[in-house]
Scaffold this motif. Structure first.
Motif, PDB file in Angstrom:
ATOM      1  N   ILE A   1      57.072  82.694  69.088  1.00  0.00           N
ATOM      2  CA  ILE A   1      56.254  82.934  70.283  1.00  0.00           C
ATOM      3  C   ILE A   1      55.902  84.415  70.417  1.00  0.00           C
ATOM      4  CG2 ILE A   1      58.191  83.259  71.906  1.00  0.00           C
ATOM      5  CD1 ILE A   1      55.266  81.107  72.919  1.00  0.00           C
TER       6      ILE A   1
ATOM      7  N   VAL B   1      52.579  85.294  69.166  1.00  0.00           N
ATOM      8  CA  VAL B   1      51.431  84.722  69.877  1.00  0.00           C
ATOM      9  C   VAL B   1      50.969  85.700  70.954  1.00  0.00           C
ATOM     10  CG1 VAL B   1      50.640  82.757  71.255  1.00  0.00           C
ATOM     11  CG2 VAL B   1      52.293  82.396  69.432  1.00  0.00           C
ATOM     12  N   PRO B   2      49.683  86.057  70.956  1.00  0.00           N
ATOM     13  CA  PRO B   2      49.203  87.010  71.960  1.00  0.00           C
ATOM     14  C   PRO B   2      49.364  86.464  73.385  1.00  0.00           C
ATOM     15  CG  PRO B   2      47.450  86.412  70.394  1.00  0.00           C
ATOM     16  CD  PRO B   2      48.633  85.598  70.045  1.00  0.00           C
TER      17      PRO B   2
ATOM     18  N   ILE C   1      47.268  83.644  74.974  1.00  0.00           N
ATOM     19  CA  ILE C   1      47.533  82.263  74.532  1.00  0.00           C
ATOM     20  C   ILE C   1      48.834  81.751  75.136  1.00  0.00           C
ATOM     21  CG2 ILE C   1      47.834  80.743  72.525  1.00  0.00           C
ATOM     22  CD1 ILE C   1      46.141  82.659  70.942  1.00  0.00           C
TER      23      ILE C   1
ATOM     24  N   ASP D   1      47.855  80.614  78.381  1.00  0.00           N
ATOM     25  CA  ASP D   1      47.158  79.340  78.257  1.00  0.00           C
ATOM     26  C   ASP D   1      48.162  78.189  78.158  1.00  0.00           C
ATOM     27  OD1 ASP D   1      46.096  77.085  76.487  1.00  0.00           O
ATOM     28  OD2 ASP D   1      44.235  78.121  76.993  1.00  0.00           O
ATOM     29  N   ILE D   2      49.189  78.390  77.330  1.00  0.00           N
ATOM     30  CA  ILE D   2      50.200  77.343  77.141  1.00  0.00           C
ATOM     31  C   ILE D   2      50.940  77.079  78.464  1.00  0.00           C
ATOM     32  CG2 ILE D   2      52.396  76.779  75.990  1.00  0.00           C
ATOM     33  CD1 ILE D   2      51.278  78.431  73.548  1.00  0.00           C
ATOM     34  N   LEU D   3      51.387  78.168  79.119  1.00  0.00           N
ATOM     35  CA  LEU D   3      52.178  78.000  80.350  1.00  0.00           C
ATOM     36  C   LEU D   3      51.346  77.395  81.485  1.00  0.00           C
ATOM     37  CD1 LEU D   3      54.282  81.309  80.367  1.00  0.00           C
ATOM     38  CD2 LEU D   3      54.915  79.068  79.467  1.00  0.00           C
TER      39      LEU D   3
ATOM     40  N   ARG E   1      49.370  75.077  81.363  1.00  0.00           N
ATOM     41  CA  ARG E   1      49.233  73.626  81.200  1.00  0.00           C
ATOM     42  C   ARG E   1      50.437  72.864  81.716  1.00  0.00           C
ATOM     43  NH1 ARG E   1      45.394  72.534  76.943  1.00  0.00           N
ATOM     44  NH2 ARG E   1      44.432  74.480  76.347  1.00  0.00           N
ATOM     45  N   LEU E   2      51.476  73.601  82.131  1.00  0.00           N
ATOM     46  CA  LEU E   2      52.718  72.950  82.535  1.00  0.00           C
ATOM     47  C   LEU E   2      52.650  72.435  83.968  1.00  0.00           C
ATOM     48  CD1 LEU E   2      55.184  75.580  81.053  1.00  0.00           C
ATOM     49  CD2 LEU E   2      54.895  73.229  80.260  1.00  0.00           C
TER      50      LEU E   2
ATOM     51  N   CYS F   1      60.028  78.342  83.696  1.00  0.00           N
ATOM     52  CA  CYS F   1      59.608  79.377  82.748  1.00  0.00           C
ATOM     53  C   CYS F   1      59.642  80.774  83.352  1.00  0.00           C
ATOM     54  CB  CYS F   1      58.219  79.057  82.198  1.00  0.00           C
ATOM     55  SG  CYS F   1      58.298  77.696  81.022  1.00  0.00           S
TER      56      CYS F   1
ATOM     57  N   TRP G   1      57.762  86.673  80.652  1.00  0.00           N
ATOM     58  CA  TRP G   1      57.123  85.420  81.067  1.00  0.00           C
ATOM     59  C   TRP G   1      56.875  85.388  82.567  1.00  0.00           C
ATOM     60  CZ3 TRP G   1      58.306  80.238  78.239  1.00  0.00           C
ATOM     61  CH2 TRP G   1      58.012  80.401  76.869  1.00  0.00           C
TER      62      TRP G   1
ATOM     63  N   PHE H   1      52.952  77.229  66.065  1.00  0.00           N
ATOM     64  CA  PHE H   1      52.546  78.600  66.408  1.00  0.00           C
ATOM     65  C   PHE H   1      51.542  79.134  65.396  1.00  0.00           C
ATOM     66  CE2 PHE H   1      56.708  79.105  68.824  1.00  0.00           C
ATOM     67  CZ  PHE H   1      56.090  78.962  70.051  1.00  0.00           C
TER      68      PHE H   1
ATOM     69  N   LEU I   1      47.766  80.341  66.226  1.00  0.00           N
ATOM     70  CA  LEU I   1      47.258  81.665  65.834  1.00  0.00           C
ATOM     71  C   LEU I   1      46.007  81.536  64.973  1.00  0.00           C
ATOM     72  CD1 LEU I   1      50.676  83.384  65.048  1.00  0.00           C
ATOM     73  CD2 LEU I   1      49.094  83.995  66.895  1.00  0.00           C
TER      74      LEU I   1
ATOM     75  N   ALA J   1      47.983  74.094  71.843  1.00  0.00           N
ATOM     76  CA  ALA J   1      48.583  74.701  73.038  1.00  0.00           C
ATOM     77  C   ALA J   1      49.184  73.621  73.928  1.00  0.00           C
ATOM     78  CB  ALA J   1      47.541  75.505  73.810  1.00  0.00           C
TER      79      ALA J   1
ATOM     80  N   ALA K   1      53.066  73.065  75.075  1.00  0.00           N
ATOM     81  CA  ALA K   1      53.401  72.903  76.494  1.00  0.00           C
ATOM     82  C   ALA K   1      54.199  71.621  76.705  1.00  0.00           C
ATOM     83  CB  ALA K   1      52.131  72.898  77.343  1.00  0.00           C
TER      84      ALA K   1
ATOM     85  N   PHE L   1      61.979  78.791  71.744  1.00  0.00           N
ATOM     86  CA  PHE L   1      60.962  79.814  71.483  1.00  0.00           C
ATOM     87  C   PHE L   1      61.530  81.123  70.955  1.00  0.00           C
ATOM     88  CE2 PHE L   1      57.406  78.192  74.530  1.00  0.00           C
ATOM     89  CZ  PHE L   1      57.192  77.159  73.653  1.00  0.00           C
TER      90      PHE L   1
END
Lengths: 388, 161
Positions: free
Chosen positions: A24, A27-28, A31, A34-36, A38-39, A47, A54, B97, B101, B116, B120, B135
């Motif tokens: 992780i 990962v920039p 992104i 973006d992932i978080l 969606r939760l 998180c 985070w 991941f 990327l 993504a 999630a 992670f």
């Protein structure tokens, strides 16, 4: 696609670096955001505790925008604690319960709700309005008003209003935000007990005013308030009427602090109605026959349209919440059950097939105890730098 | 875009970070906005296009996704959806991941979206300690900061994650 033979001797260092599994930390941030985003709400809470980085991401306005773009509308309930059972800590504390709404609705999602207990001071209040995830609670008899964000345990207590319950009777309290000035304003409407024909308005700007300010009502049109104060397009709205042949949508622009009104077509039967907002449309919902009129072009008299006719009287009075992507309308029904108690049902209505489908009972609640809004982690109170 | 339709059989060569080369049909490559922009700006398709951040294993997956979506553009969405979920099934976190990327670098929105979402879905409903492990996130909270988070969550009912 055809895989070619590996070319001779690739650069070994580059190769090693690239083949190792990513984590992780590679990962920039946009992104990860973006992932978080969606939760579901409870996982976003979790998180926040994973790491400082985070938490900072989640409390950032960029996360807020992503989160909002996925439009996680939720239903907020405020349930008053049982003051007669103070020894049971759970039942004694007043609490919020939040149901996250999904598009499309999936039944299993609704079995989980989030609960937030509150401070003792909150008991005896009810939800009046909400704005940008901030909930306005009030108690009309003692004049208390609180603005809070349950997700962040933030709350701000407004000063006591100048007039007490002995002098006035509150008709409604509205809560709105002006994007131009980034100010939150609370408007209280009341009539004087000794002269019920006179409407009065007090306003309070959060973070600016020391006390409530009185706003003189021009008296034209001579209206009787017929609904709560609904916020849309920078103004509070309510239904007013002088007589059967002249009915109005009245408004108060919170930036200019000016009153105005536009007429309402007389063919819209406004007895026993409910004024609300669904997807930026002002709507009037007739409680008994379940007709929903919407004003398609804001301010345009001729744009009032009978948009939905819903036969669901057995579920109680209807409030449209949101148009879902598949064209169905998400609705909430309130039905009086026992004394002072309202049974709340979530349902979806398909305008094509005219089928009303029950999704879930959301329990019983006192009148005015619920509101639909998008919960926010980035609390406007952070920006207002209020002592919470 | 006219040229891409005329030369539908045209192919181009992509080179992964570990030196492997992939011959790709142009309409498949066009799933990537990055490659589309390169081709639009008259970058000759005879050249080998290096992708220095994407290893061969990941690039093979990415191109598999692009091929399915390029060929199936007129077919049913349902079929694509089941391909997408099958495609990511059983994929380990490291590979996911890498895929995120790569999709980000090559600007393949659909792939970025599903990868993504898959990540999630993996952390949904897991306690924060477990999310840290999955992670490999370091807990960088000072005791004071951790106390501040607890304070922010103080309204949350006990037993709340």
């Amino acid at each position: 696609m055809r895989r070619l033979k590996r070319k001779a001797a690739p650069n070994t260092t580059a190769s090693n670096a690239a083949v190792s599994a990513a984590t992780i930390s590679d990962v920039p941030n946009p992104i990860v955001c973006d992932i978080l985003s969606r939760l579901p709400l409870n996982s976003i809470f979790t998180c926040k505790r994973v790491s400082k980085a985070w938490r900072d991401l989640i409390l950032d306005p960029h996360f807020e925008r992503l989160h909002l773009s996925r439009s996680p509308l939720s239903l907020f309930f405020f349930r008053n604690g049982d003051i007669y059972n103070i020894y049971n800590s759970n039942s004694a504390s007043s609490h919020f319960e939040i149901f996250q709404l999904h598009d499309p609705p999936v039944l299993e999602h609704y079995n989980a709700s989030l609960k937030f207990k509150t401070e003792v001071y909150f008991s005896g209040m009810h939800i009046e309005a909400s704005c940008n995830g901030l909930i306005l609670l009030s108690n009309w008899s003692d004049g208390r008003v609180i603005v809070c964000n349950p997700l962040r345990a933030h709350h701000f207590i407004l000063p006591k209003p100048p007039k007490t319950v002995k002098d006035i009777r509150t008709l409604g309290i509205g809560f709105g935000h002006s994007p131009a000035t980034d100010q939150y304003k609370v408007l209280r409407c009341y009539y004087l007990r000794h002269n019920p024909s006179i409407l009065g308005f007090d306003i309070y700007t959060i973070g600016i005013d020391d006390k409530w300010r009185s706003i003189g009502y021009p008296g034209q049109p001579r209206v009787v308030l017929k609904s709560q104060l609904v916020f849309l397009n920078g103004a509070f709205h309510w239904i007013g009427f002088e007589n059967q042949n002249s009915q109005f949508i009245c408004y108060f622009d919170i930036e200019k602090e000016r009153f105005g009104s536009f007429p309402l077509p007389s063919h819209i039967e406004i007895t026993f109605q409910y004024l609300g907002v669904v997807d930026n449309w002002l709507y009037i919902c007739l409680l008994d026959v379940q007709k929903v009129w919407v004003m398609k072009d804001y301010g345009d008299f001729s744009s009032w349209t009978l948009e939905w006719v819903i036969e669901g009287a057995r579920l109680g009075s209807a409030r449209p919440l949101k148009m879902l992507k598949d064209g169905t309308l998400l609705m909430m029904f309130n039905k009086s059950s026992e004394k002072d108690s309202i049974k709340i049902t979530l349902a979806s209505y398909n305008p094509q097939t005219r089928v009303l489908k029950k999704i879930k009972h959301c329990g019983n609640s006192l009148w005015g105890a619920s509101v639909a809004d998008v919960p926010r982690f980035f609390s406007p109170m952070d920006a207002l730098k209020l002592q919470c | 875009m006219a040229s891409s339709i005329e030369n539908n059989n045209e192919k181009l060569t992509l080179k992964s970070s570990d030196g492997e080369e992939f011959l790709v049909e142009k309409h498949v490559a066009l799933q990537s906005t990055l490659l589309q922009n390169m081709l639009d700006s008259d970058c000759s398709s005879a050249d080998v296009i290096p992708l220095p951040k994407i290893d061969a294993r990941t690039l093979a997956l990415v191109l598999g996704y692009c091929k399915k979506h390029a060929d199936a553009s007129s077919s049913k969405q349902g079929e694509l959806n089941s391909f997408d979920s099958e495609f990511l099934k059983d994929m380990d976190m490291g590979a996911l991941f890498n895929l995120v990327l790569a999709a980000n670098f090559m600007e393949i929105k659909g792939l970025l979206d599903i990868a993504a979402q898959k990540i999630a879905d993996t952390i949904k409903d897991k306690p924060h300690q477990e999310v840290r492990e999955i992670f490999h996130v370091e807990n960088d909270y000072t005791p004071e900061e951790e106390a501040a988070v607890r304070e922010e969550n103080r309204w949350a009912f006990e037993g709340f994650p």
